[in-house]
Design a protein around this motif. Sequence first.
Motif, PDB file in Angstrom:
ATOM      1  N   GLU A 111       0.817  -1.215   0.000  1.00  0.00           N
ATOM      2  CA  GLU A 111       0.000   0.000   0.000  1.00  0.00           C
ATOM      3  C   GLU A 111       0.851   1.266   0.000  1.00  0.00           C
ATOM      4  N   THR A 112       1.940   1.252   0.745  1.00  0.00           N
ATOM      5  CA  THR A 112       2.838   2.420   0.760  1.00  0.00           C
ATOM      6  C   THR A 112       3.500   2.603  -0.594  1.00  0.00           C
ATOM      7  N   ASN A 113       3.905   1.487  -1.218  1.00  0.00           N
ATOM      8  CA  ASN A 113       4.501   1.532  -2.553  1.00  0.00           C
ATOM      9  C   ASN A 113       3.516   2.117  -3.551  1.00  0.00           C
ATOM     10  N   VAL A 114       2.260   1.686  -3.480  1.00  0.00           N
ATOM     11  CA  VAL A 114       1.224   2.208  -4.377  1.00  0.00           C
ATOM     12  C   VAL A 114       1.070   3.716  -4.197  1.00  0.00           C
ATOM     13  N   ALA A 115       0.965   4.167  -2.963  1.00  0.00           N
ATOM     14  CA  ALA A 115       0.757   5.591  -2.691  1.00  0.00           C
ATOM     15  C   ALA A 115       1.928   6.436  -3.162  1.00  0.00           C
ATOM     16  N   LEU A 116       3.150   5.974  -2.879  1.00  0.00           N
ATOM     17  CA  LEU A 116       4.347   6.718  -3.289  1.00  0.00           C
ATOM     18  C   LEU A 116       4.468   6.773  -4.807  1.00  0.00           C
ATOM     19  N   THR A 117       4.257   5.630  -5.451  1.00  0.00           N
ATOM     20  CA  THR A 117       4.369   5.573  -6.913  1.00  0.00           C
ATOM     21  C   THR A 117       3.316   6.451  -7.568  1.00  0.00           C
ATOM     22  N   LYS A 118       2.102   6.422  -7.041  1.00  0.00           N
ATOM     23  CA  LYS A 118       1.023   7.247  -7.600  1.00  0.00           C
ATOM     24  C   LYS A 118       1.338   8.734  -7.461  1.00  0.00           C
ATOM     25  N   GLN A 119       1.938   9.112  -6.353  1.00  0.00           N
ATOM     26  CA  GLN A 119       2.322  10.516  -6.152  1.00  0.00           C
ATOM     27  C   GLN A 119       3.320  10.967  -7.214  1.00  0.00           C
ATOM     28  N   VAL A 120       4.315  10.113  -7.490  1.00  0.00           N
ATOM     29  CA  VAL A 120       5.311  10.450  -8.511  1.00  0.00           C
ATOM     30  C   VAL A 120       4.684  10.470  -9.893  1.00  0.00           C
ATOM     31  N   VAL A 121       3.819   9.501 -10.180  1.00  0.00           N
ATOM     32  CA  VAL A 121       3.164   9.421 -11.488  1.00  0.00           C
ATOM     33  C   VAL A 121       2.363  10.686 -11.755  1.00  0.00           C
ATOM     34  N   GLU A 122       1.611  11.143 -10.769  1.00  0.00           N
ATOM     35  CA  GLU A 122       0.773  12.341 -10.974  1.00  0.00           C
ATOM     36  C   GLU A 122       1.628  13.562 -11.293  1.00  0.00           C
ATOM     37  N   TYR A 123       2.738  13.732 -10.569  1.00  0.00           N
ATOM     38  CA  TYR A 123       3.613  14.874 -10.836  1.00  0.00           C
ATOM     39  C   TYR A 123       4.316  14.727 -12.176  1.00  0.00           C
ATOM     40  N   ALA A 124       4.820  13.536 -12.451  1.00  0.00           N
ATOM     41  CA  ALA A 124       5.566  13.310 -13.694  1.00  0.00           C
ATOM     42  C   ALA A 124       4.684  13.496 -14.918  1.00  0.00           C
ATOM     43  N   HIS A 125       3.520  12.889 -14.907  1.00  0.00           N
ATOM     44  CA  HIS A 125       2.627  12.991 -16.068  1.00  0.00           C
ATOM     45  C   HIS A 125       2.198  14.432 -16.323  1.00  0.00           C
ATOM     46  N   ALA A 126       2.044  15.215 -15.265  1.00  0.00           N
ATOM     47  CA  ALA A 126       1.695  16.634 -15.426  1.00  0.00           C
ATOM     48  C   ALA A 126       2.820  17.413 -16.092  1.00  0.00           C
TER      49      ALA A 126
END
Length: 309
Positions: A111-126
């Motif tokens: 769950e922590t991996n999912v949350a951290l990865t999603k945070q990076v994905v949102e910033y990167a994709h933007a």
Amino acid sequence: MPLVSTTEMFKKAYEGGYAIGAFNVNNMEIVQGIVDAAKEEQSPLILQVSAGARKYAKHIYLVKLVEAALEDTGLPIALHLDHGEDFEICKSCIDGGFTSVMIDGSKHDFETNVALTKQVVEYAHAHGVVVEGELGRLAGVEDDVNVSEKDALFTDPDQAAEFVERTGVDSLAIAIGTSHGAYKFKGTPYLDFERLEKVGKLLPNFPIVLHGASTVLPEFVEKCNQYGGNIPGAQGVPEDMLRKAAGMSVCKINIDTDLRLAMTASIRECLTQNPSEFDPRKYLGPARDAIKGMVQHKIKNVLGSSGKL
């Protein structure tokens, strides 16, 4: 030509049954050897930078070296952060010109991996940058990454599918038996192709990444040892296994140890045979040639990416 994303590279690689080489860079000679090989072979290319490389050479120097390679060769090159451990280093590389970053949350619970990865994905994709995640852990040592064998966990295929869906990650590094460093196997080399096949079925047309995928070519180990080195029993991933993986869903194969061995073997030979030599160009030049030859071999015989531009 500007730096490119890996999106189109991976699409073509998946459809063509080959993989893109992701080669770690630390200095000018390594960059030059890699890109000269890729240009000669007309191969797409990923140059990647670890946290250790950023500490050693500084972010700005590495970016400028890669920009020089772009201008010199005209190759489509992606610049990738290897093993970003937190959001801050990923953000720094995204803001600093990288076209791809890896967030390695594999040391955390799911769950922590999912949350951290999603945070990076949102910033990167933007910001128009793609993201590689990791699920499962590889044994071995590489820069600041140190995982014992007992802590190495193979990737669960069902979790991989859930991870990709929940994070929106663009590619995924999985653990199927590879490991970091020069000592990848104590016994018979083994990759779990059945696990890889299941991941591929659950994630159709999705690019999978293999870390710790150097072959630890015997010729370089032997040369290191011949000229004063002490690397007994080093063993990597057999090239036929890597080629098989590249024909499945693996679109990116990371290579670092083989670069280090090729360079070090050449330098040891030069300094041993010419003990009075103190001009760095006289031993770094041949080391650059050794890297070029090794990378050409990988592109033609392992990755299958020769002539794919």
